[in-house]
Design a protein around this motif. Sequence first.
Motif, short mmCIF file in Angstrom:
data_model
loop_
_atom_site.label_atom_id
_atom_site.label_comp_id
_atom_site.label_asym_id
_atom_site.label_seq_id
_atom_site.Cartn_x
_atom_site.Cartn_y
_atom_site.Cartn_z
N UNK A 660 0.80 -1.15 -0.12
CA UNK A 660 -0.09 -0.12 0.13
C UNK A 660 1.12 1.24 -0.08
N UNK A 661 0.95 2.30 -0.70
CA UNK A 661 -0.86 2.42 -1.58
C UNK A 661 -0.44 2.16 -3.00
N UNK A 662 0.76 1.90 -3.60
CA UNK A 662 1.09 1.74 -4.93
C UNK A 662 0.29 0.63 -5.67
N UNK A 663 0.03 -0.24 -4.85
CA UNK A 663 -0.67 -1.40 -5.65
C UNK A 663 -1.97 -1.55 -5.05
N UNK A 664 -2.37 -0.94 -3.97
CA UNK A 664 -3.64 -1.64 -3.32
C UNK A 664 -4.41 -0.56 -2.58
N UNK A 665 -4.39 0.72 -2.97
CA UNK A 665 -5.38 1.78 -2.40
C UNK A 665 -6.56 2.04 -3.30
N UNK A 666 -7.78 2.23 -2.78
CA UNK A 666 -8.91 2.64 -3.47
C UNK A 666 -8.76 3.70 -3.81
N UNK A 667 -7.96 4.69 -3.27
CA UNK A 667 -8.00 6.16 -3.37
C UNK A 667 -6.54 6.28 -4.38
N UNK A 668 -5.79 5.28 -4.48
CA UNK A 668 -4.49 5.25 -5.14
C UNK A 668 -3.62 6.32 -4.29
N UNK A 669 -4.02 6.19 -2.86
CA UNK A 669 -3.16 6.91 -2.25
C UNK A 669 -2.83 8.68 -2.46
#
Length: 694
Positions: A660-669
Motif C-alpha cells: 500500500x498505496x502503490x498497488x492496493x489503495x482504493x484512492x490510489x493514495x
Amino acid sequence: MRKKLNLISSIVCMTVLLFSSWESIAQFTDQGPLFYIENSNDAVAIACVNEGTPNRRAIVRSTKQPFAIGTEFILELSDEDGIFSDTPLVLSRFTTSVPISIGQDIDFDTPFLMPTNLASNNYSMRVRAIEAGVEFLSALREGMSIAYFNTDTDSGGVTINSVSSIGLCAGESVSLTASPSDFPEYEWAIDADLTGTFVIIPNETGTTLANISQPGRYRARIPLPSGCEGFYGGANIGFITVIDFNTTTVQINEAPRVEFCPSDVKILSASVDGNDFTYEWFRDGVLQPQYDGAIINLPESNFGGIYTVTIGGSDTCSITTAPVEVVNLGSDILTRPPPEIMLLPTEPTLTLSITTNAPPGSTVEWFRNGISFQPALPIDSPGALSIDISNVGLYVASVFANDVCMDTLEATTEVFEPVGFRTVITTLLDCDADSGTLGIENLFGITDTGVEVPITAAQYPLFDFEWFSNGQSTGDTDPTITVTQANIGETYVLDATLRGTTFPTARSNELVVEFLSNALVIDASSSFIPPSGTVTLSVPQSGSYTYEWFVVVDGENRPAINGDTIIGGQGTNSIEIDRPGQYFVRITLLDCVIDSNTVTIAGEAGETEIIPNVVTPNNDGINDNWLLPDSLFNQQDVEVTIYNSRGQVDFTSVGYQNNWPVESSKSSGGEPIYYYIITRNNSVVRKGSITVMR
C-alpha cells in the motif's frame, strides 16, 4: 498470585491418593495437633498472626504409641488447599530427651515463627515421628484457618489507590487497586447511595477493580480465614469514595450572590472536600495562590469579586464551578504599604501611605505600637492617608468607614532596621532570542533577630551595585545585566553595598549563563537493542535543566516511566532502555522549553519494529510503499485496515504484503492523511496515522 481460598474440585483425586499413600504409616494419635500462642495455655485450631504475635507453639497427644528417648518429632503444614507435598512445610522439630508414654503430650514448646505468606481456611497440620528409623504419623488437623497480616508494613491496613476519594469526569473510568497486593483474594462491595449499606460485587476477587465509572463508596475487604477477622481490628478493610464530577456535585456551596461587610466572617466553601483533591480559587479570573483548600476565609478588605474554584479529582479530571459573586457592602483599603519594610539608616524618613474608597465622612487614624501617632482626620484632609516615620515599630492605619457597614478597616506595617543585607540574583531568558537578563530577584535587609525583610525597588537607588564575571568586574553597575550566547559558561555574581555606611558588601549567589540550544541532539550508545542488553540515551547535563523523556507510541508522545517504558533515568539527562522505539527528551530551563530530536532504536541490528508514519509514492524506489516490520508483514494472524480521513476503508488485508498505496489503495493514495489499525487475532496491536507526501 496465590490460589483462592476455597478447595478446588480438581484436587480431590490427588487427596485420595495422598491419604492412601500414608495410611500404611502407623498413626499414634486420635486427633491432629493444635496451636497455642506463646505465653498462653489455650490450644486453638487457628493461627491469626500479626507482627505483634508472630510466634506459635504446638501440641499433640500420643494416644496410641509410646516413644523412646531420641525420637524426632516434626511439625508439618500442608499447602493452602490441605495437600501435603513430598516436602511439606516444616514449622518446627525437636528430638525428645525423655521417653513419652501413651496419653502424654508431645509439646513443641520452643516458639517458632509463622510464615508470613499464609492465608487460607483449608490448611492441614500433622506431626511426623521418627523412632529408630521407623516413621509414625499423627492424625490430621484439617480445615485450619491460618493468616498473617502485618499492620506495620501494610500501613495499618488495606488502602485503595492510596487515597480516600477520587473524582471522575463525564465518560471517564478508573481502576481501583487494593493494597497490600500479596493476599490471595479480595471481596469488593459498593455503597452506591452512600447509606452505609454495601452490596458485594459478584465475580470480583482480584486486587484490582477495573474500569469503574459508577459513583459511590467502594470497599475492598480481605476475606480473612474464619475467626481471624476481628483479630485484626478491621485493618483488613479499605474504603474509597468515587465522586461524579459535574456542576451539580461540584460547586461553591454559597448562593450565586453573597453579601458581606468587612467585619463579617467571610467563608466560601466547595461542595467536595478532601485531602485527595486539588483546589485552585480564582477571583475575577485571576488565580489566588494563597488559597489551596476546600474552604477559604476572605480577607477584611478587597474581597469583592466573581469567584470560581477549579477542583482536580484525578490526574485527568478537573472541573470548574459555576461562579459566585461576592459583594462588599462596605469599603476597602485599596492600596497599603507592605506588611514588613526596612527603614535604612541613610533614609531620613520613610513614607507610609494608603488609599481607600471609603465615602466622605470617613476618618483615618495612625498608630505606632498601639499609641495614636496621628489623630483621627477626615480622609479627604491633606496628608491624612500618609505619614512620614523615622523610627522602627508596628504602624497601623485605622480607617473608620462612614458607610452602611460602619466598620473599621486596618492596614498594618512593621518597620525594622537592618544589621546586614543579602542579595539574590536570578536569570530571565528570552526564549526566542539569543540573549537573557541577570538581575536582582531579592535584596533583603536582615534584622538583629535574623528576620529577612525585602528592600523595595524604590530603595534600590540608595545602593551601589557591581557585576562580576568569572571573578572580574564587568563595569556594570545597574541592578540588571544582559548576557548573550557569547557568555555561556561564565559565572556571574552581584555585589550590593548600602552607600554611605559601613555595612559589609552583600555578595549574591553565583549564576552560570546557560541557554537552550535548538540543535539539541540525543546521543545513543547503540542504534539497536543488543541481545539481552540495553541502550543508553543521553543529552548534555546541567543542574539548571529539568528533563522529561518521552516515547512515541502510535504517533502519541507518552512520558517514559521508570520500570515500565524504560529501565530507569527519567528526570535525568540519561536513560537506559531495553526495548525498541522512538524517544526524545523535553528540557526546561526557567520558562524556556525545547524538545530534542527523535531517535529511533531498532529491535536488533539491521531490523526495526518502528511503523513508518510517512510514505512518498513517487516511483523513485525509496519509501514508495508503507512497509511493516517482519513481525507484522505477511502474517496470517495479522489484519491491516487503512482508512481515509473520513473514516472510509481504503484498504484491508490479512497477511499484508507491504504493497500500500502503490498497488492496493482504493484512492490510489491520493489523500494527504490516512489512519491504520493493525490487529492480531482480533486484538488491536498498533494504530496510528500515515502521511502521504508526493
